[in-house]
Motif scaffolding. Structure first.
Motif, PDB file in Angstrom:
ATOM      1  N   GLY A 104       0.840  -1.183   0.000  1.00  0.00           N
ATOM      2  CA  GLY A 104       0.000   0.000   0.000  1.00  0.00           C
ATOM      3  C   GLY A 104       0.878   1.236   0.000  1.00  0.00           C
ATOM      4  O   GLY A 104       2.098   1.147  -0.178  1.00  0.00           O
ATOM      5  N   PRO A 105       0.318   2.418   0.184  1.00  0.00           N
ATOM      6  CA  PRO A 105       1.137   3.632   0.099  1.00  0.00           C
ATOM      7  C   PRO A 105       2.281   3.664   1.099  1.00  0.00           C
ATOM      8  O   PRO A 105       3.371   4.146   0.764  1.00  0.00           O
ATOM      9  CB  PRO A 105       0.133   4.765   0.344  1.00  0.00           C
ATOM     10  CG  PRO A 105      -1.115   4.122   0.823  1.00  0.00           C
ATOM     11  CD  PRO A 105      -1.111   2.724   0.327  1.00  0.00           C
ATOM     12  N   ALA A 122      -5.590  -0.446  -0.156  1.00  0.00           N
ATOM     13  CA  ALA A 122      -7.021  -0.152  -0.223  1.00  0.00           C
ATOM     14  C   ALA A 122      -7.307   1.153  -0.943  1.00  0.00           C
ATOM     15  O   ALA A 122      -8.350   1.309  -1.581  1.00  0.00           O
ATOM     16  CB  ALA A 122      -7.603  -0.114   1.193  1.00  0.00           C
ATOM     17  N   GLY A 123      -6.391   2.125  -0.860  1.00  0.00           N
ATOM     18  CA  GLY A 123      -6.625   3.427  -1.490  1.00  0.00           C
ATOM     19  C   GLY A 123      -6.681   3.390  -3.000  1.00  0.00           C
ATOM     20  O   GLY A 123      -7.224   4.306  -3.624  1.00  0.00           O
ATOM     21  N   ASP A 159     -10.919   6.798  -3.996  1.00  0.00           N
ATOM     22  CA  ASP A 159     -10.967   7.983  -4.844  1.00  0.00           C
ATOM     23  C   ASP A 159      -9.588   8.494  -5.210  1.00  0.00           C
ATOM     24  O   ASP A 159      -9.455   9.405  -6.015  1.00  0.00           O
ATOM     25  CB  ASP A 159     -11.764   9.084  -4.123  1.00  0.00           C
ATOM     26  CG  ASP A 159     -12.102  10.259  -5.022  1.00  0.00           C
ATOM     27  OD1 ASP A 159     -11.788  11.384  -4.632  1.00  0.00           O
ATOM     28  OD2 ASP A 159     -12.647  10.040  -6.115  1.00  0.00           O
ATOM     29  N   GLY A 160      -8.554   7.931  -4.590  1.00  0.00           N
ATOM     30  CA  GLY A 160      -7.217   8.467  -4.816  1.00  0.00           C
ATOM     31  C   GLY A 160      -7.058   9.858  -4.240  1.00  0.00           C
ATOM     32  O   GLY A 160      -6.310  10.680  -4.768  1.00  0.00           O
ATOM     33  N   LYS A 161      -7.768  10.152  -3.121  1.00  0.00           N
ATOM     34  CA  LYS A 161      -7.672  11.477  -2.503  1.00  0.00           C
ATOM     35  C   LYS A 161      -6.323  11.631  -1.824  1.00  0.00           C
ATOM     36  O   LYS A 161      -5.854  10.741  -1.128  1.00  0.00           O
ATOM     37  CB  LYS A 161      -8.801  11.666  -1.484  1.00  0.00           C
ATOM     38  CG  LYS A 161     -10.145  11.940  -2.133  1.00  0.00           C
ATOM     39  CD  LYS A 161     -11.256  12.048  -1.111  1.00  0.00           C
ATOM     40  CE  LYS A 161     -11.635  10.708  -0.556  1.00  0.00           C
ATOM     41  NZ  LYS A 161     -12.251   9.824  -1.555  1.00  0.00           N
ATOM     42  N   LEU A 162      -5.721  12.822  -1.986  1.00  0.00           N
ATOM     43  CA  LEU A 162      -4.371  13.043  -1.499  1.00  0.00           C
ATOM     44  C   LEU A 162      -4.269  14.191  -0.507  1.00  0.00           C
ATOM     45  O   LEU A 162      -3.164  14.597  -0.159  1.00  0.00           O
ATOM     46  CB  LEU A 162      -3.426  13.316  -2.686  1.00  0.00           C
ATOM     47  CG  LEU A 162      -3.386  12.219  -3.754  1.00  0.00           C
ATOM     48  CD1 LEU A 162      -2.509  12.641  -4.900  1.00  0.00           C
ATOM     49  CD2 LEU A 162      -2.886  10.906  -3.170  1.00  0.00           C
ATOM     50  N   ASN A 163      -5.410  14.743  -0.070  1.00  0.00           N
ATOM     51  CA  ASN A 163      -5.325  15.803   0.935  1.00  0.00           C
ATOM     52  C   ASN A 163      -5.057  15.188   2.301  1.00  0.00           C
ATOM     53  O   ASN A 163      -5.480  14.078   2.605  1.00  0.00           O
ATOM     54  CB  ASN A 163      -6.603  16.653   0.966  1.00  0.00           C
ATOM     55  CG  ASN A 163      -7.870  15.825   1.004  1.00  0.00           C
ATOM     56  OD1 ASN A 163      -8.084  14.993   0.140  1.00  0.00           O
ATOM     57  ND2 ASN A 163      -8.699  16.045   2.003  1.00  0.00           N
ATOM     58  N   THR A 164      -4.332  15.930   3.130  1.00  0.00           N
ATOM     59  CA  THR A 164      -3.995  15.450   4.474  1.00  0.00           C
ATOM     60  C   THR A 164      -3.889  16.634   5.401  1.00  0.00           C
ATOM     61  O   THR A 164      -3.534  17.744   4.988  1.00  0.00           O
ATOM     62  CB  THR A 164      -2.669  14.663   4.473  1.00  0.00           C
ATOM     63  OG1 THR A 164      -2.360  14.268   5.805  1.00  0.00           O
ATOM     64  CG2 THR A 164      -1.517  15.495   3.937  1.00  0.00           C
TER      65      THR A 164
END
Length: 524
Positions: free
Chosen positions: A103-104, A158-159, A163-168
């Motif tokens: 995963g990431p 799982a990502g 949606d592949g959202k990258l905000n944090t």
């Protein structure tokens, strides 16, 4: 380098208009602007339907000090601080590092180790990302589940099928966040993720990005093995067992197993790895017509060049519980995200274009170890399983769906209204409410009514609810010390599965931190 903030233009502006405004704010002519780079772009919807983009830009100019004087306080000086990994340590690695999970967190850990010459071995229980996509599509079409290669397991984590959202919200002055985004762009993500306030890639593009990163890890001397699950560990001999038979030695093992590796959690507990139960959240997916969300958030249903609108909501209901939205997918799909036979979980997913007719989001309720009776570190896992078993039974293996009006009444819906299910995987109408304990179901109901005050139509009778959204985060935490080591000193827990992240970007950043810990300690 000069920074300009709060540079506002109508959403319909052209690149030339942006450049002209930069020149006006700096008080210079075009020949004095060497280059500019967009660092951030956000949407100002406070005067809707009149909407504006607000920019932060970095500029390189001729005679910087003079320009700062001419700008009359509208610009400031800034320094670029690129991400810089630590210097290599002096200790000798007895065997190469093994990264468990791709995963990431695992992917970025392996990538940094490969960049620095450590030639890591990356082992993944599931399939490569393109083979995994075939397995997932087959499951959605036929209901036949591959328990090793699915929405939860496989290259990318799982990502990838989200949606592949990258905000944090993670604050990181070391520059890891920027490095993660720049790495994604290097391997095929669109440039705009570098400046959008809420960047996303989309499943269709992220699949190729992940595959490209793997190929670079291999080119740099790393090795990647799929269908290779770590089934046992041997703390004294620093060995890992793969698929119940092969043993491999390692100088350091990075545990990036993800939030759904329940069998691995149990194995680690049985082998004496210290772990503890933690809070997480459970609830439902809600679907609304995207045009309704656009109308409320933008003040108009005709978006023009604007992307499908997103939202983020949080409420405290009368029993004191927090209810909030999570992983909001504009123009997306609700997906069957199950990973175990006889259990059912849902998630949200979008492609890059976000062109689906519905918006969906998780509406979830925080549950604490006190709520689910944490007399055991894995009690949260069993609580998740209980809800997922209820969901599987409610839908007889299909995604259970219910109109909000019927959810409130506790009756099975006869069919959909103005909101039609937009789903990947078979679904059926069922009693979603009965999946949950009464207090959680009531909190979801009260939360949706409260959210309706901010988004008119959120609690429409035809709003669709599906369940169960149970994989929001890991139900366990694997403690680690200041050197990132677990109770077994050669095992480094990181990412969502270990309880230290909550999304693609934060997990990737935590993977980088784990790699840094190994780099500081050992020579390549």
């Amino acid at each position: 380098m000069i920074t300009i903030s709060q540079l506002k233009l109508p959403v319909s502006h052209t690149p030339d208009q942006l450049k002209k405004k930069i020149l006006r704010m700096l008080g210079i002519q075009e020949k004095d602007l060497i280059q500019y780079t967009i660092r951030k772009r956000s949407l100002d919807a406070r005067r809707k339907p009149e909407l504006f983009y607000v920019y932060t830009v970095h500029c390189t100019v001729v005679n910087e000090d003079r320009v700062l004087c001419l700008s009359k306080g509208k610009a400031g000086k800034t320094e670029e601080r690129p991400y810089c990994p630590p210097d290599e340590g002096k200790n000798h690695l007895t065997s190469r590092p093994v990264v468990i999970g791709s995963g990431p967190a695992g992917l970025f850990c392996a990538y940094l180790l490969a960049l620095k010459g450590y030639r890591p071995l990356l082992v993944e229980r599931g399939a490569s990302v393109h083979e995994r996509k075939k397995d997932v599509d087959r499951f959605w079409e036929t209901g036949v589940l591959d328990t090793a290669s699915n929405v939860q397991f496989g290259e990318g984590g799982a990502g990838t099928f989200s949606d592949g959202k990258l905000n944090t919200l993670v604050k990181d002055p070391a520059g890891r966040n920027r490095f993660v985004l720049e790495t994604f762009v290097r391997f095929g993500a669109p440039d705009e993720i570098l400046w959008e306030q809420k960047p996303h890639i989309g499943t269709d593009i992220l699949i190729n990005v992940v595959g490209n990163m793997r190929e670079e890890i291999i080119r740099l001397g790393g090795e990647v093995c799929f269908r290779s699950q770590v089934t046992d560990i041997f703390p004294a001999s620093q060995q890992l067992e793969i698929n119940g038979k092969e043993k491999i030695s390692t100088g350091a093992a990075i545990l990036a197993i993800g939030h759904s590796a329940r069998d691995t959690f149990k194995m680690l507990f049985d082998r004496g790895i210290c772990m503890e139960a933690k809070s997480f959240a459970v609830g439902v997916r809600v679907e609304h017509r995207q045009e309704m969300i656009d109308g409320v958030m933008y003040g108009r249903t005709q978006r023009g060049s604007l992307p499908p609108a997103a939202y983020k909501l949080a409420e405290k209901v009368k029993d004191g519980r927090g209810v909030y939205t999570f992983c909001m997918c504009p123009g997306g799909y609700v997906v069957n995200a199950s990973s175990e036979e006889g259990y059912l979980a849902v998630n949200g997913m979008s492609y890059h274009g976000r062109a689906g007719e519905n918006a969906n989001s998780a509406v979830i309720v925080t549950v604490t170890p006190e709520d689910y009776g944490a007399d055991h570190p894995l009690a949260g896992v069993e609580f998740q399983r209980k809800l997922e078993r209820n969901a599987w039974k409610a839908g007889k293996g299909k995604i259970p769906v219910q109109r909000f009006e019927d959810f409130c009444k506790g009756k099975v819906s006869a069919g959909a209204g103005i909101v039609r299910p937009n789903m990947k995987g078979e679904y059926c109408f069922a009693d979603v409410r009965r999946i949950f304990p009464d207090e959680i179901a009531q909190a979801v109901q009260d939360g949706i009514y409260a959210m309706n005050r901010r988004i008119k139509g959120f609690a429409h009778p035809d709003t669709l609810l599906s369940g169960v959204e149970s994989r929001t985060s890991s139900p366990v935490r694997i403690p680690r010390d200041e050197k990132f080591c677990s109770s077994v000193p050669w095992i480094y827990p990181c990412g969502e599965g270990a309880g230290y992240a909550g999304g693609i970007t934060s997990a990737a950043m935590d993977g980088l931190k784990a790699a840094e810990a190994i780099i500081r300690r050992y020579a390549p």
